[in-house]
Scaffold this motif. Structure first.
Motif, PDB file in Angstrom:
ATOM      1  N   LEU A  51      -4.155   2.774  -2.161  1.00  0.00           N
ATOM      2  CA  LEU A  51      -4.816   2.907  -3.459  1.00  0.00           C
ATOM      3  C   LEU A  51      -4.399   4.189  -4.179  1.00  0.00           C
ATOM      4  O   LEU A  51      -4.060   4.169  -5.363  1.00  0.00           O
ATOM      5  N   ALA A  52      -4.411   5.318  -3.468  1.00  0.00           N
ATOM      6  CA  ALA A  52      -4.086   6.595  -4.111  1.00  0.00           C
ATOM      7  C   ALA A  52      -2.672   6.566  -4.690  1.00  0.00           C
ATOM      8  O   ALA A  52      -2.444   7.009  -5.815  1.00  0.00           O
ATOM      9  N   ASN A  53      -1.730   6.005  -3.919  1.00  0.00           N
ATOM     10  CA  ASN A  53      -0.354   5.942  -4.418  1.00  0.00           C
ATOM     11  C   ASN A  53      -0.204   4.929  -5.543  1.00  0.00           C
ATOM     12  O   ASN A  53       0.619   5.115  -6.446  1.00  0.00           O
ATOM     13  N   THR A  54      -1.007   3.855  -5.511  1.00  0.00           N
ATOM     14  CA  THR A  54      -0.976   2.900  -6.614  1.00  0.00           C
ATOM     15  C   THR A  54      -1.419   3.569  -7.908  1.00  0.00           C
ATOM     16  O   THR A  54      -0.784   3.438  -8.958  1.00  0.00           O
ATOM     17  N   VAL A  55      -2.525   4.331  -7.803  1.00  0.00           N
ATOM     18  CA  VAL A  55      -3.029   5.025  -8.997  1.00  0.00           C
ATOM     19  C   VAL A  55      -1.993   6.035  -9.486  1.00  0.00           C
ATOM     20  O   VAL A  55      -1.720   6.128 -10.694  1.00  0.00           O
ATOM     21  N   LEU A  56      -1.378   6.780  -8.559  1.00  0.00           N
ATOM     22  CA  LEU A  56      -0.324   7.721  -8.959  1.00  0.00           C
ATOM     23  C   LEU A  56       0.811   6.981  -9.661  1.00  0.00           C
ATOM     24  O   LEU A  56       1.373   7.464 -10.643  1.00  0.00           O
ATOM     25  N   GLY A  57       1.128   5.778  -9.137  1.00  0.00           N
ATOM     26  CA  GLY A  57       2.191   4.976  -9.724  1.00  0.00           C
ATOM     27  C   GLY A  57       1.914   4.592 -11.170  1.00  0.00           C
ATOM     28  O   GLY A  57       2.817   4.552 -11.996  1.00  0.00           O
ATOM     29  N   TRP A  58       0.629   4.322 -11.474  1.00  0.00           N
ATOM     30  CA  TRP A  58       0.275   3.968 -12.854  1.00  0.00           C
ATOM     31  C   TRP A  58       0.625   5.090 -13.811  1.00  0.00           C
ATOM     32  O   TRP A  58       0.892   4.872 -14.974  1.00  0.00           O
ATOM     33  N   PHE A  59       0.577   6.332 -13.303  1.00  0.00           N
ATOM     34  CA  PHE A  59       0.916   7.467 -14.159  1.00  0.00           C
ATOM     35  C   PHE A  59       2.373   7.877 -13.971  1.00  0.00           C
ATOM     36  O   PHE A  59       2.779   8.954 -14.390  1.00  0.00           O
ATOM     37  N   GLY A  60       3.122   7.019 -13.303  1.00  0.00           N
ATOM     38  CA  GLY A  60       4.548   7.280 -13.134  1.00  0.00           C
ATOM     39  C   GLY A  60       4.891   8.317 -12.093  1.00  0.00           C
ATOM     40  O   GLY A  60       6.018   8.787 -12.034  1.00  0.00           O
ATOM     41  N   ALA A  61       3.900   8.677 -11.246  1.00  0.00           N
ATOM     42  CA  ALA A  61       4.175   9.699 -10.230  1.00  0.00           C
ATOM     43  C   ALA A  61       4.740   9.067  -8.957  1.00  0.00           C
ATOM     44  O   ALA A  61       4.588   7.877  -8.725  1.00  0.00           O
ATOM     45  N   GLU A  62       5.391   9.903  -8.178  1.00  0.00           N
ATOM     46  CA  GLU A  62       5.959   9.453  -6.908  1.00  0.00           C
ATOM     47  C   GLU A  62       4.865   9.235  -5.860  1.00  0.00           C
ATOM     48  O   GLU A  62       3.798   9.844  -5.946  1.00  0.00           O
ATOM     49  N   SER A  63       5.136   8.399  -4.869  1.00  0.00           N
ATOM     50  CA  SER A  63       4.198   8.225  -3.764  1.00  0.00           C
ATOM     51  C   SER A  63       4.116   9.499  -2.944  1.00  0.00           C
ATOM     52  O   SER A  63       5.112  10.201  -2.788  1.00  0.00           O
ATOM     53  N   VAL A  64       2.919   9.766  -2.442  1.00  0.00           N
ATOM     54  CA  VAL A  64       2.720  10.959  -1.613  1.00  0.00           C
ATOM     55  C   VAL A  64       2.476  10.513  -0.178  1.00  0.00           C
ATOM     56  O   VAL A  64       1.644   9.646   0.065  1.00  0.00           O
ATOM     57  N   PRO A  65       3.188  11.097   0.805  1.00  0.00           N
ATOM     58  CA  PRO A  65       2.885  10.792   2.205  1.00  0.00           C
ATOM     59  C   PRO A  65       1.691  11.631   2.672  1.00  0.00           C
ATOM     60  O   PRO A  65       1.859  12.687   3.266  1.00  0.00           O
ATOM     61  N   TRP A  66       0.485  11.139   2.382  1.00  0.00           N
ATOM     62  CA  TRP A  66      -0.723  11.955   2.506  1.00  0.00           C
ATOM     63  C   TRP A  66      -0.919  12.588   3.873  1.00  0.00           C
ATOM     64  O   TRP A  66      -1.439  13.696   3.985  1.00  0.00           O
ATOM     65  N   LEU A  67      -0.574  11.855   4.933  1.00  0.00           N
ATOM     66  CA  LEU A  67      -0.939  12.342   6.259  1.00  0.00           C
ATOM     67  C   LEU A  67       0.238  12.922   7.034  1.00  0.00           C
ATOM     68  O   LEU A  67       0.062  13.442   8.127  1.00  0.00           O
TER      69      LEU A  67
END
Lengths: 282, 310
Positions: B148-164
């Motif tokens: 979900l967090a990366n999907t939301v970032l994607g909506w704003f054109g941001a790269e995926s984050v490897p959170w853990l």
């Protein structure tokens, strides 16, 4: 004029308040939404990079979970249920008796015993898990229901709260029972217990939730998969090398469903229970 | 009791008093025996083991004096676990406190749908840390695109984050802290709501006449009168922070290994005493040191918050 201004200000304030609460409430519900959505998805949907607002309602996930021989889900559920029920009943009896004794029976060393109870409140139970494990393993209780249930029967907090409750219990009723020739034992069971239903229910709820959700102690004790509780089963899948995502989320739904239903239907009563125990300063 | 009534007066008195002692232990005995056996005996045994070399055994023979203690205090991993706890507690305790209080105040002032909001915030209390860890790790903060967090970032054109899986910046703290907030805020909100209900409305009415509403009323009426609740909530939060284990273990460990960072004390002790080595000597010394640290914090807390209130 001033009146109009104030009411407009009040209305704006209310609007801001409801917006804040609405946004917060939506955020709080997101994890539940994800949990249930994911439980009804296929593996392909779960790993697909495009966002699925709704799942494809794959109800077979549930039957798949319970028919998977590698996953002792049914057994874990039964264990959790057995542990939570016996611990709840056990704590009610053990702590109810002790709380009443401490509150009502005069005894020279009563205060000393009470200090021993409160002092143990300050020692977080989790800090004693290493020595407790040592003790329980030397009793040969590792991977047994005994080892999972019995050490959890002695809850200092429950005893403390019962004592507080009985200190405030109307003495006249008990005195009448005493005059009628009921001793401490008879007075407690025939007069006091029937009148502590609400409070006992509150303690029971808190104990049941704590027991169902317990993690560290079962992790240490339930080493064979036959003794796993639901939480240990879940955690084992979660940290396993390869994870079947669909099965994992279905298992999580199964794990929280009993408490979730309890919360939805008994919500008002649970909230009153938490308030009533007077955990937070009375 | 009936025997006592039939007996002559001097005997009745004696019997009566004996009975009282007897009955005290009939009521309190079972609990007290369990308390001693499962809390005090383990602590004493632990204190004993902490002076011995005890690998894989609980009846050791080689006494090593304070070596286990000096080893633990000299062990950078153990020290860093204490630091981890302090950093974690310094953030999570005030944040949970403020958020629970804020939600309680907002919910208390709401007339429409109050029960609904209360239920929604309280509902996570039904979840275990394991379930929350599962949702957080596998769905919200999963490092892949489908999270979900990366999907939301994607909506704003941001790269995926490897959170853990990155330590710089330490995104895993966001994951751990948000999970705990979600689980805890509702419960403490209920405690604050109960505290708020005990403050009589006439106080606010009187204050409103004097022109104190909103923030002023909160600052001068609500907050001071909530003091007993606030103290209890702070103490409970502190104790809970000290016992942090479940979410760290479930979010960060994978397949029996745990990363070298973000190990709170219990995670560290778990791996020392119950991991491969079964090192009960060092594990016990660590447990005793932890107990001492908790005792110091409890005394300090008592001085700071409880005494002052009297």
């Amino acid at each position: 004029m001033a009146v109009v201004d104030r009411s407009r200000g009040a209305r704006l304030g209310a609007l801001a308040r409801y917006t804040a609460l609405g946004v917060a409430a939506a955020l709080f519900l997101v994890p539940f939404y994800l949990l249930f959505r994911n439980a009804l998805m296929t593996e392909a949907e779960l790993t697909s990079p495009t966002w699925h607002l709704l799942p494809s309602w794959r109800w077979e996930n549930f039957t798949l979970l319970f028919s998977d021989p590698a996953v002792p889900m049914a057994r874990s559920l039964l264990n959790s249920l057995a542990i939570a029920i016996t611990q709840t009943l056990g704590v009610l009896v053990v702590s109810g008796l002790a709380g009443y004794g401490l509150a009502r029976i005069p005894y020279r060393w009563s205060n000393l015993v009470f200090y021993a109870v409160t002092a143990s409140l300050l020692i977080p139970a989790a800090v004693t898990f290493v020595p407790s494990f040592v003790l329980v393993s030397s009793l040969g209780w590792v991977s047994t229901l005994r080892g999972l249930i019995i050490p959890g029967l002695f809850q200092a907090l429950a005893t403390f709260l019962f004592r507080q409750f009985y200190l405030g219990f109307p003495k006249e009723i008990e005195e009448a029972a005493f005059i009628d020739g009921l001793g401490y034992w008879g007075t407690f069971w025939r007069v006091v217990v029937p009148n502590s239903g609400g409070f006992a229910a509150a303690i029971a709820t808190i104990t049941f939730i704590g027991s169902w959700n317990a993690f560290l102690w079962p992790l240490v004790i339930a080493q064979d998969s036959e003794a796993w509780t639901v939480q240990i089963a879940l955690s084992t899948f979660l940290t396993a090398q390869s994870v079947d995502l669909a099965e994992l989320f279905v298992a999580a739904v199964v794990a929280i469903l009993p408490l979730l239903l309890m919360f939805l239907f008994l919500q008002r009563w649970i909230v009153e229970g938490v308030e009533r125990t007077g955990i937070a300063g009375d | 009791m009936s025997a006592a009534r039939r007996a002559p007066p001097w005997r009745r008195r004696l019997l009566g008093r004996q009975n009282q002692n007897l009955w005290f232990w009939v009521f309190v005995g079972p609990f007290f025996a369990g308390l001693v056996l499962f809390i005090y005996v383990p602590i004493a045994w632990s204190a004993y083991l902490s002076f011995f070399e005890a690998y894989n055994t609980v009846s050791p023979t080689r006494m090593v004096g304070f070596a286990n203690y000096t080893d633990m205090l000299g062990d950078p991993n153990f020290r860093s676990s204490l630091t981890t706890f302090l950093v974690f507690a310094a953030f999570i305790v005030p944040t949970t406190f403020a958020l629970s209080l804020a939600t309680a105040v907002l919910v208390a002032r709401t007339r429409v749908a109050q029960a609904f909001f209360r239920s929604v915030f309280f509902l996570p209390t039904a979840c275990s840390y394991v379930v929350a860890a599962l949702i957080w790790k596998m769905s919200i903060f999963s490092g892949v695109r489908s999270g979900l967090a990366n999907t939301v970032l994607g909506w704003f054109g941001a790269e995926s984050v490897p959170w853990l899986s990155v330590t710089n910046p330490p995104w895993y703290w966001l994951v751990i802290v948000s999970a705990r907030l979600w689980l805890q805020v509702g419960f403490y909100m209920i405690l604050f709501l109960a505290g708020l209900q005990r403050i009589g409305p006439h106080l606010y009415e009187a204050a409103a006449i004097d022109g104190a509403t909103g923030w002023k009323a909160f600052r001068h009426i609500t907050f001071p009168l909530l003091r007993p609740t606030s103290t209890a909530v702070l103490l409970l939060l502190l104790i809970n922070a000290f016992q942090a284990f479940d979410e760290f273990f479930n979010i960060l460990s994978s397949f029996g290994t745990y990363p070298p960072y973000a190990r709170p004390p219990l995670v560290y002790l778990y791996y020392t005493a119950l991991g491969q080595g079964q090192d009960f000597g060092h594990g016990s010394a660590g447990a005793i040191i932890l107990t001492a640290v908790i005792a110091v914090i409890a005394v300090a807390f008592n001085r700071l918050f409880v005494r002052e209130a009297d």
